[in-house]
Structure formats: structure tokens, C-alpha cells
Design a protein around this motif. Structure first.
Motif, PDB file in Angstrom:
ATOM      1  N   VAL A 104       0.814  -1.223   0.000  1.00 31.02           N
ATOM      2  CA  VAL A 104       0.000   0.000   0.000  1.00 31.02           C
ATOM      3  C   VAL A 104       0.846   1.270   0.000  1.00 31.02           C
ATOM      4  N   ASN A 105       2.123   1.173   0.404  1.00 30.22           N
ATOM      5  CA  ASN A 105       3.003   2.343   0.432  1.00 30.22           C
ATOM      6  C   ASN A 105       4.179   2.191  -0.532  1.00 30.22           C
ATOM      7  N   LEU A 106       3.965   1.438  -1.589  1.00 28.99           N
ATOM      8  CA  LEU A 106       5.028   1.157  -2.551  1.00 28.99           C
ATOM      9  C   LEU A 106       5.523   2.429  -3.226  1.00 28.99           C
ATOM     10  N   LYS A 107       6.849   2.552  -3.352  1.00 28.91           N
ATOM     11  CA  LYS A 107       7.461   3.698  -4.018  1.00 28.91           C
ATOM     12  C   LYS A 107       7.912   3.363  -5.441  1.00 28.91           C
ATOM     13  N   GLN A 108       8.324   2.105  -5.656  1.00 23.01           N
ATOM     14  CA  GLN A 108       8.856   1.776  -6.978  1.00 23.01           C
ATOM     15  C   GLN A 108       8.706   0.287  -7.255  1.00 23.01           C
ATOM     16  N   MET A 109       8.217  -0.027  -8.459  1.00 24.44           N
ATOM     17  CA  MET A 109       8.202  -1.396  -8.960  1.00 24.44           C
ATOM     18  C   MET A 109       8.856  -1.409 -10.333  1.00 24.44           C
ATOM     19  N   ILE A 110       9.805  -2.324 -10.519  1.00 23.77           N
ATOM     20  CA  ILE A 110      10.543  -2.427 -11.779  1.00 23.77           C
ATOM     21  C   ILE A 110      10.331  -3.818 -12.351  1.00 23.77           C
ATOM     22  N   LEU A 111      10.060  -3.883 -13.632  1.00 25.36           N
ATOM     23  CA  LEU A 111       9.924  -5.148 -14.342  1.00 25.36           C
ATOM     24  C   LEU A 111      11.072  -5.265 -15.327  1.00 25.36           C
ATOM     25  N   THR A 112      11.858  -6.354 -15.244  1.00 25.73           N
ATOM     26  CA  THR A 112      12.974  -6.591 -16.151  1.00 25.73           C
ATOM     27  C   THR A 112      12.731  -7.890 -16.890  1.00 25.73           C
ATOM     28  N   SER A 113      12.753  -7.840 -18.219  1.00 25.21           N
ATOM     29  CA  SER A 113      12.495  -9.028 -19.027  1.00 25.21           C
ATOM     30  C   SER A 113      13.741  -9.903 -19.101  1.00 25.21           C
ATOM     31  N   SER A 114      13.583 -11.083 -19.688  1.00 22.58           N
ATOM     32  CA  SER A 114      14.716 -11.988 -19.861  1.00 22.58           C
ATOM     33  C   SER A 114      15.745 -11.415 -20.819  1.00 22.58           C
ATOM     34  N   GLU A 115      15.355 -10.408 -21.614  1.00 23.76           N
ATOM     35  CA  GLU A 115      16.293  -9.730 -22.528  1.00 23.76           C
ATOM     36  C   GLU A 115      16.871  -8.466 -21.913  1.00 23.76           C
ATOM     37  N   ASN A 116      16.633  -8.283 -20.596  1.00 29.24           N
ATOM     38  CA  ASN A 116      17.165  -7.147 -19.833  1.00 29.24           C
ATOM     39  C   ASN A 116      16.540  -5.802 -20.221  1.00 29.24           C
ATOM     40  N   ASP A 117      15.356  -5.820 -20.839  1.00 25.78           N
ATOM     41  CA  ASP A 117      14.607  -4.583 -21.027  1.00 25.78           C
ATOM     42  C   ASP A 117      13.866  -4.269 -19.725  1.00 25.78           C
ATOM     43  N   SER A 118      13.805  -2.980 -19.367  1.00 28.29           N
ATOM     44  CA  SER A 118      13.217  -2.603 -18.082  1.00 28.29           C
ATOM     45  C   SER A 118      12.044  -1.659 -18.253  1.00 28.29           C
ATOM     46  N   TRP A 119      11.062  -1.814 -17.363  1.00 30.91           N
ATOM     47  CA  TRP A 119       9.899  -0.931 -17.330  1.00 30.91           C
ATOM     48  C   TRP A 119       9.606  -0.541 -15.876  1.00 30.91           C
ATOM     49  N   MET A 120       9.082   0.653 -15.713  1.00 30.76           N
ATOM     50  CA  MET A 120       8.499   1.059 -14.440  1.00 30.76           C
ATOM     51  C   MET A 120       7.023   0.667 -14.467  1.00 30.76           C
ATOM     52  N   VAL A 121       6.504   0.253 -13.322  1.00 34.47           N
ATOM     53  CA  VAL A 121       5.154  -0.300 -13.260  1.00 34.47           C
ATOM     54  C   VAL A 121       4.260   0.586 -12.404  1.00 34.47           C
ATOM     55  N   ALA A 122       3.043   0.830 -12.896  1.00 35.59           N
ATOM     56  CA  ALA A 122       2.051   1.578 -12.119  1.00 35.59           C
ATOM     57  C   ALA A 122       0.672   0.980 -12.359  1.00 35.59           C
ATOM     58  N   ARG A 123      -0.196   1.105 -11.367  1.00 39.99           N
ATOM     59  CA  ARG A 123      -1.592   0.674 -11.508  1.00 39.99           C
ATOM     60  C   ARG A 123      -2.430   1.942 -11.631  1.00 39.99           C
ATOM     61  N   ILE A 124      -3.084   2.114 -12.763  1.00 35.23           N
ATOM     62  CA  ILE A 124      -3.724   3.388 -13.098  1.00 35.23           C
ATOM     63  C   ILE A 124      -5.219   3.176 -13.397  1.00 35.23           C
ATOM     64  N   PRO A 125      -6.081   3.982 -12.810  1.00 32.81           N
ATOM     65  CA  PRO A 125      -7.494   3.960 -13.219  1.00 32.81           C
ATOM     66  C   PRO A 125      -7.632   4.411 -14.675  1.00 32.81           C
ATOM     67  N   GLN A 126      -8.660   3.952 -15.341  1.00 31.48           N
ATOM     68  CA  GLN A 126      -8.854   4.272 -16.755  1.00 31.48           C
ATOM     69  C   GLN A 126      -8.929   5.774 -16.989  1.00 31.48           C
ATOM     70  N   SER A 127      -9.471   6.519 -16.040  1.00 30.60           N
ATOM     71  CA  SER A 127      -9.639   7.968 -16.209  1.00 30.60           C
ATOM     72  C   SER A 127      -8.314   8.719 -16.255  1.00 30.60           C
ATOM     73  N   GLN A 128      -7.209   8.090 -15.794  1.00 32.16           N
ATOM     74  CA  GLN A 128      -5.928   8.786 -15.739  1.00 32.16           C
ATOM     75  C   GLN A 128      -4.958   8.337 -16.820  1.00 32.16           C
ATOM     76  N   LEU A 129      -5.404   7.511 -17.755  1.00 36.55           N
ATOM     77  CA  LEU A 129      -4.518   7.046 -18.822  1.00 36.55           C
ATOM     78  C   LEU A 129      -4.064   8.194 -19.721  1.00 36.55           C
ATOM     79  N   LYS A 130      -4.781   9.335 -19.720  1.00 35.84           N
ATOM     80  CA  LYS A 130      -4.419  10.463 -20.584  1.00 35.84           C
ATOM     81  C   LYS A 130      -3.055  11.043 -20.233  1.00 35.84           C
ATOM     82  N   TYR A 131      -2.573  10.818 -19.015  1.00 32.11           N
ATOM     83  CA  TYR A 131      -1.258  11.324 -18.624  1.00 32.11           C
ATOM     84  C   TYR A 131      -0.138  10.657 -19.420  1.00 32.11           C
ATOM     85  N   TYR A 132      -0.429   9.513 -20.054  1.00 33.42           N
ATOM     86  CA  TYR A 132       0.610   8.738 -20.726  1.00 33.42           C
ATOM     87  C   TYR A 132       0.491   8.809 -22.247  1.00 33.42           C
ATOM     88  N   SER A 133      -0.269   9.745 -22.748  1.00 35.32           N
ATOM     89  CA  SER A 133      -0.532   9.807 -24.179  1.00 35.32           C
ATOM     90  C   SER A 133       0.710  10.112 -25.002  1.00 35.32           C
TER      91      SER A 133
END
Length: 451
Positions: free
Chosen positions: A388-417
Motif C-alpha cells: 500500500v506504500n510502494l514507491k517503486q516497482m521495476i519489471l525486467t524481461s529476460s532480454e534485460n529490457d526494463s519498465w516502471m510499473v504503475a496501476r492506473i485507473p482508466q480515467s488517468q490514462l491520458k497522462y501517458y498519451s
């Protein structure tokens, strides 16, 4: 015909080769001299050869002779800043053969490597290691590789003289079945790696701080150990030929209740649940656990739900790592009939998720080696719900590509356009998991921080 390439490195002047070998980590340097005869004279200006009858090495007189020679070798290089080595030349049969190499480092580091031994059929043997005197008091770190039943008696004698030993590592000891380390008050670090025939490990070392085991499932007993901080149980080779004893395993888990850093195989947690272990009824929690690493060849629904139940007894966890290791052997955990089991074995995921306790101190999560989107969803939705107080989640693939992870309500997807991202929908919710390529994360928006 393929033209053979010249060995340019080995042909360099000896002074340059000695400089190169001095910059290589000690363990790798030992491996280099084991492979190449051209490099064997580089680690020190001299070498000694010790010849003995390998078959008679269990004889008390032969063992005393060998230990005396090793003791003289250690004494001769005690004050030397260089790495020195002693070759063990056996007289097995009619032909002499290089049996092993002893190498002494400048900081109390001693390697005993029997990889050169040519043994057709490995025989099973045990090691009972107990310090008796301090004849090898300069040895602080002892590394044993490819110990066989022939060399076992030498190891027992050597260990008996290492009263002040702080680190012990056993690696690739084929045939070794039982290890019993008794009453060693100075031992702080123990590592056992790739000993495929191991059945049991018993440790009585009251000041042990770190223990790492990697291989097949085995019985581990920790006696009178009160200062253990780091524990690794990487069962990458699966069940092996050993049977699963639930009482032994519960005893081991109980002895780990005060560790701060824990690495464990995910399927082992699933096996505990299948055997009827209910974590919240063990009578204790991992109150000191700060960092947890889970390693598994795959992430299944059953493993995820078992993992969720295990997390319920880690209330002060701060960092979590989950790694998909394709090199590990997949294990199908059998369902062992009991009158009681963890509820997730007959409940749906929604109920498991609802019963999952919150991890208020968990601030950092890293998921490593994930390939499929289904594996990602299985864990990310659960972890984003619990932390509940998470600051950072990182996803790293088997090919060493990295992503930052967030859980977003549908109404806020416009921030990522205007940013590159991947959207994963969570079934039966209006929430989306957004994966943002790490190189595109230049700032932390309110939407990103809303887990």
C-alpha cells in the motif's frame, strides 16, 4: 581448412602475464591455472609437488605426511603478499597424475581443488567436520572444489586444523551425501553449491551469519544458531532423489524466523502449502525479515497464491525480488492429502486477494526475467494490492529490457498519451497496469505515483 588462431595472450612476456593474473579475482585465477599449463607458473615464482599414494591416503600415516607437507607449505607463504600454490601428485596405479592444487592467497584465503582427479565411478561418502586444533591458524576462508571420497579424509584433517576459519565453501562435490559441521564457534559464512548427491546438512556453528545452499532438495538442520542473518535455499535442481519430510522442513522454517535477508525457491513454498502447512498457524512471524527474493522457473496461479499466504507472515518486509530462472528445473508439487490446508487450495483468487494482509513497509519490488504477459499479471496485481506504500516497482524481461510499473485507473490514462507504454488490463476491474519503458521515465507524475 580453418586456420588456427595463435594464442596471443600466452605468448606475452611473463612480466605482463603476471600483471594480468594479479588483476583477476582469486577464484577465476585458480580456474585459469587449472586449465592452462602455460599459466601455472605465473601465480608465484616457485611451486612444490607433493607425491602420495592416492589409494593409501586414508591410512593415518599417509594422512599425517600430507598434512605435514601442507602445513609446511602454508608456513612458507604465511607472510608472502603473493598467491602461492602446491601441486598434489598422486601415484595411483602405474602412472603419476596431478591430483589437485592447493593455492594460498595473501588474506587467509585457501583453495583446495580436486577437479583434475580422473575418477570413473564416483563413490558416496560423508564429511564430519570438527575443529580440534589451530595448526592452520592462518586460514580464514577455505574453498573446496570437487572433493571425492578419496580426498574426503584430507579435507577432514585440514578442517580440523582450521579452528579460526570464518568462511567455508563446498562446490561440485559429487558423491557427497551427508555434511556434519560440529561446534565451530568462528564459522560465519557457509556456502554449498552443486553437490547433486547430498542428502542431509547438519550445522552446529553458533556464530554463523550467512548460509547459502544451491542444488537439490535436501534435509537441513541448524543447531544452536542464534545470529543467522542471510539464508539462501535455491533448489534449482528440484526434488532430486530425496523424500520430503514435512516435520524437518517446518523445523528448518522455524529456525529461520529471525533472518533479515531470505532467498528461497517459489515451488518450495508451494510444496509446503500442498503438504498442509498453514503459515499463519506456525506460531511466529518473520518479524526481522527486510529483504526477500523468490526464484522459480515459472509463475503459476498455485505458486502465486501460496506466495500470497507466505507474505502474510512477513509484516516488516521492505524489498522484494521475484526472479523467473529458466535454468532451474521445473517441479510439479504433489498434493499431499491432509485434513487442513491453506485456504487458497480450494478458494478462488478473489478470496485469496481479499484475505491478503497489507505490507505497509514494502517500498521496492523488482520482477526479473518475466517473459509472458500472463506471468506478469499473476503477480503484479497481487503485489500492487498488498504494497500500500510502494514507491517503486521495476519489471525486467529476460532480454534485460526494463519498465516502471504503475496501476492506473482508466480515467488517468491520458497522462501517458505522449510516452511509450504498455497497458495490461486487470480482469473484472476498471484498473490498468501500465508499463513505462525505463528510459522514458524522466519525472514522477502524480498519476505514476498512484499505486
Amino acid at each position: 581448412m580453418v586456420e588456427e588462431r595463435p594464442d596471443l595472450i600466452s605468448n606475452l612476456p611473463e612480466e605482463i602475464l603476471q600483471l594480468i593474473i594479479s588483476m583477476i579475482p582469486f577464484k577465476e585465477a585458480i580456474q585459469k591455472i587449472m586449465v592452462s599449463t602455460a599459466w601455472r607458473s605465473l601465480m608465484n615464482p616457485f611451486q612444490e609437488n607433493l607425491e602420495f599414494d592416492l589409494i593409501q591416503s586414508t591410512n593415518l600415516e599417509s594422512r599425517e605426511k600430507i598434512m605435514k607437507s601442507i602445513g609446511s607449505f602454508l608456513k612458507s607463504c604465511q607472510n608472502s603478499p603473493q598467491t602461492l600454490k602446491l601441486y598434489l601428485q598422486s601415484t595411483l596405479g602405474n602412472n603419476d597424475q596431478l591430483f589437485g592444487i592447493c593455492a594460498k592467497g595473501s588474506h587467509g584465503e585457501f583453495h583446495l581443488d580436486f577437479s583434475l582427479q580422473k575418477e570413473q565411478v564416483p563413490c558416496n561418502f560423508d564429511l564430519i567436520l570438527e575443529p580440534e586444533c589451530s595448526s592452520f591458524s592462518s586460514i580464514r576462508r577455505l574453498y573446496l572444489r570437487s572433493v571425492s571420497h578419496f580426498a574426503g579424509s584430507l579435507v577432514v584433517d585440514l578442517f580440523a586444523g582450521c579452528q579460526f576459519l570464518e568462511t567455508l565453501k563446498l562446490e561440485k562435490c559429487i558423491g557427497l551425501q551427508n555434511i556434519d559441521i560440529r561446534s565451530h564457534s568462528h564459522l560465519k559464512n557457509l556456502v554449498i553449491v552443486d553437490c547433486p548427491n547430498i542428502i542431509s546438512v547438519t550445522i552446529s556453528a553458533p556464530n554463523l551469519e550467512s548460509f547459502s545452499y544451491q542444488g537439490v532438495l535436501t534435509s537441513i538442520r541448524l543447531n544452536y544458531i542464534q545470529h543467522l542473518v542471510d539464508f539462501t535455499l535455491n533448489l534449482k535442481d528440484g526434488l532430486g532423489h530425496n523424500s520430503f519430510d514435512c516435520e524437518d522442513v517446518i523445523s528448518l522454517v522455524t529456525s529461520l524466523k529471525d533472518v533479515e535477508n531470505l532467498t528461497i525457491s517459489g515451488w518450495f513454498i508451494e510444496l509446503l502449502c500442498s503438504a498442509g502447512v498453514i503459515f499463519e498457524r506456525l506460531g511466529f512471524q518473520f518479524d526481522k525479515l527486510k529483504e526477500l527474493c523468490i526464484i522459480d522457473p515459472k509463475i503459476s496461479r498455485k505458486m502465486r497464491d501460496s506466495f500470497a499466504c507466505f507474505l502474510n507472515i512477513t509484516p516488516f518486509l521492505e524489498k522484494l525480488f521475484v526472479e523467473v530462472d529458466e535454468k532451474s528445473r521445473p517441479v510439479e508439487c504433489p498434493f499431499i492429502h491432509q485434513h487442513w490446508h491453506e485456504p487458497h487450495l480450494w478458494m478462488d483468487y478473489a478470496t485469496v486477494k481479499c484475505n491478503a494482509s497489507q505490507l505497509k513497509y514494502l517500498k521496492f519490488i523488482k520482477l526479473i526475467g518475466f517473459k509472458s504477459e500472463s506471468e506478469q499479471i499473476l503477480l503484479m496485481d497481487l503485489l500492487l494490492h498488498k504494497a500500500v506504500n510502494l514507491k517503486q516497482m521495476i519489471l525486467t524481461s529476460s532480454e534485460n529490457d526494463s519498465w516502471m510499473v504503475a496501476r492506473i485507473p482508466q480515467s488517468q490514462l491520458k497522462y501517458y498519451s505522449k510516452r511509450r507504454y504498455t497497458i495490461i488490463s486487470c480482469p473484472n476491474t476498471d484498473v490498468f497496469i501500465v508499463l513505462i519503458e525505463a528510459k522514458d521515465v524522466t519525472y514522477k507524475s502524480k498519476a505514476y505515483m498512484q499505486y
